[in-house]
Design a protein around this motif. Structure first.
Motif, PDB file in Angstrom:
ATOM      1  N   GLU A  60       1.049  -1.385  -0.156  1.00  0.00           N
ATOM      2  CA  GLU A  60       0.310  -0.063   0.024  1.00  0.00           C
ATOM      3  C   GLU A  60       0.659   1.649   0.089  1.00  0.00           C
ATOM      4  O   GLU A  60       1.001   1.953  -0.937  1.00  0.00           O
ATOM      5  CB  GLU A  60      -1.068  -0.357   1.400  1.00  0.00           C
ATOM      6  N   ALA A  61       2.040   1.462   1.108  1.00  0.00           N
ATOM      7  CA  ALA A  61       3.036   2.575   1.003  1.00  0.00           C
ATOM      8  C   ALA A  61       3.564   2.840  -0.576  1.00  0.00           C
ATOM      9  O   ALA A  61       3.896   4.143  -0.602  1.00  0.00           O
ATOM     10  CB  ALA A  61       3.528   2.164   2.236  1.00  0.00           C
ATOM     11  N   SER A  62       3.693   1.565  -1.087  1.00  0.00           N
ATOM     12  CA  SER A  62       4.509   1.616  -2.141  1.00  0.00           C
ATOM     13  C   SER A  62       4.446   2.764  -3.929  1.00  0.00           C
ATOM     14  O   SER A  62       4.455   2.869  -4.160  1.00  0.00           O
ATOM     15  CB  SER A  62       5.404   0.257  -1.982  1.00  0.00           C
ATOM     16  N   THR A  63       2.696   1.998  -3.451  1.00  0.00           N
ATOM     17  CA  THR A  63       1.628   2.379  -4.563  1.00  0.00           C
ATOM     18  C   THR A  63       0.961   3.771  -4.342  1.00  0.00           C
ATOM     19  O   THR A  63       0.008   3.995  -4.999  1.00  0.00           O
ATOM     20  CB  THR A  63       0.948   0.919  -4.553  1.00  0.00           C
ATOM     21  N   GLU A  64       0.425   4.133  -3.052  1.00  0.00           N
ATOM     22  CA  GLU A  64      -0.120   5.108  -3.209  1.00  0.00           C
ATOM     23  C   GLU A  64       0.135   6.592  -4.244  1.00  0.00           C
ATOM     24  O   GLU A  64      -0.506   7.537  -4.780  1.00  0.00           O
ATOM     25  CB  GLU A  64      -0.688   5.496  -1.858  1.00  0.00           C
ATOM     26  N   VAL A  65       0.984   6.254  -4.289  1.00  0.00           N
ATOM     27  CA  VAL A  65       1.626   7.813  -4.658  1.00  0.00           C
ATOM     28  C   VAL A  65       2.351   7.713  -6.083  1.00  0.00           C
ATOM     29  O   VAL A  65       1.225   8.762  -6.916  1.00  0.00           O
ATOM     30  CB  VAL A  65       2.961   7.853  -4.047  1.00  0.00           C
ATOM     31  N   ALA A  67      -0.014   7.892 -10.089  1.00  0.00           N
ATOM     32  CA  ALA A  67      -1.535   7.971 -10.310  1.00  0.00           C
ATOM     33  C   ALA A  67      -1.278   7.677 -11.315  1.00  0.00           C
ATOM     34  O   ALA A  67      -2.567   6.754 -12.058  1.00  0.00           O
ATOM     35  CB  ALA A  67      -1.249   9.547 -10.494  1.00  0.00           C
ATOM     36  N   ALA A 109      -3.230  -3.863  -6.601  1.00  0.00           N
ATOM     37  CA  ALA A 109      -3.418  -2.072  -5.796  1.00  0.00           C
ATOM     38  C   ALA A 109      -2.790  -0.493  -7.042  1.00  0.00           C
ATOM     39  O   ALA A 109      -3.209  -0.082  -6.963  1.00  0.00           O
ATOM     40  CB  ALA A 109      -2.356  -2.301  -4.703  1.00  0.00           C
ATOM     41  N   LEU A 110      -2.200  -1.279  -8.179  1.00  0.00           N
ATOM     42  CA  LEU A 110      -1.305  -0.279  -9.253  1.00  0.00           C
ATOM     43  C   LEU A 110      -2.707  -0.586 -10.344  1.00  0.00           C
ATOM     44  O   LEU A 110      -2.691   0.058 -11.444  1.00  0.00           O
ATOM     45  CB  LEU A 110      -0.320  -1.116  -9.496  1.00  0.00           C
TER      46      LEU A 110
END
Length: 222
Positions: A60-65, A67, A109-110
């Protein structure tokens, strides 16, 4: 330039794929933090992307940024050599957690970023994902499952391009471990080089946008 995120980028085939894509893509080198990953990042002038495929919070942390993402290459994987009767349930769980569940979780997630870019997902599978070999029970099963996920993703997300690459044996540390398990003598000339398979992957990604390469099978000559 389009952006490509590559898992397992710290060494072997993952590092070779990153090198092959560097001239045409902005790279995100995903993997567990390590000196090896840092060295690849320094050589290619690309950022590391800390990622632990068995940790949902890390995914989650690696993908949320992100777009948008043009290319996702699933190269990370583990193998525990052993025939069915020699294997353990713990090894099966560990194999599926990285090779299947981790790849699924990262893809999910992506998905918004991939959809936004009408992106391309490349799964590095294995010859064992088409025809199981003796001594690779849990690994082969995980690769068959990964193949099914790739096929499902292709039919459920028609805006994406989805490719599964089935390389034969590659000159990597994983291959050395397998040959040691088999009791053989390691000869790198018998296997595909990581650079050769990486070039095949780069060629697939460079396919013109009106085409979708579903599967590629690569084997050593002779």
């Amino acid at each position: 330039m389009p952006t490509a995120l590559i898992t397992g980028a710290s060494r072997g085939l993952g590092a070779a794929i990153a090198t092959a894509l560097e001239p045409t893509h902005t790279l995100l080198l995903a993997g567990r933090p390590s000196a090896e990953l840092d060295a690849v990042a320094e050589r290619l002038g690309a950022p590391t992307w800390p990622l632990e495929l068995t940790d949902p919070a890390s995914i989650e942390a690696s993908t949320e940024v992100l777009a948008e993402l043009d290319v996702l290459v699933h190269c990370a994987g583990v193998a525990f050599p052993g025939r069915v009767g020699e294997s353990s349930a713990e090894e099966w769980r560990a194999t599926f957690e990285v090779n299947v569940v981790g790849a699924v979780a990262l893809t999910l997630a992506l998905l918004p970023a991939l959809r936004a870019a009408r992106g391309h997902v490349v799964f590095i599978n294995s010859g064992a994902g088409r025809n199981p070999s003796p001594g690779l029970a849990s690994y082969a099963a995980s690769k068959f499952a990964l193949r099914a996920f790739a096929d499902s993703l292709r039919v459920d997300e028609p805006a994406l391009r989805v490719t599964t690459v089935y390389p034969g044996r590659i000159d990597t540390d994983m291959q050395r471990d397998l040959v040691a398990y088999e009791g053989g003598e390691y000869d790198p000339a018998r296997f595909l080089s990581p650079e050769t398979v990486a070039q095949v992957v780069a060629n697939v990604i460079a396919t013109p946008p009106d085409a979708d390469v579903h599967e590629v099978v690569v084997r050593p000559r002779g």
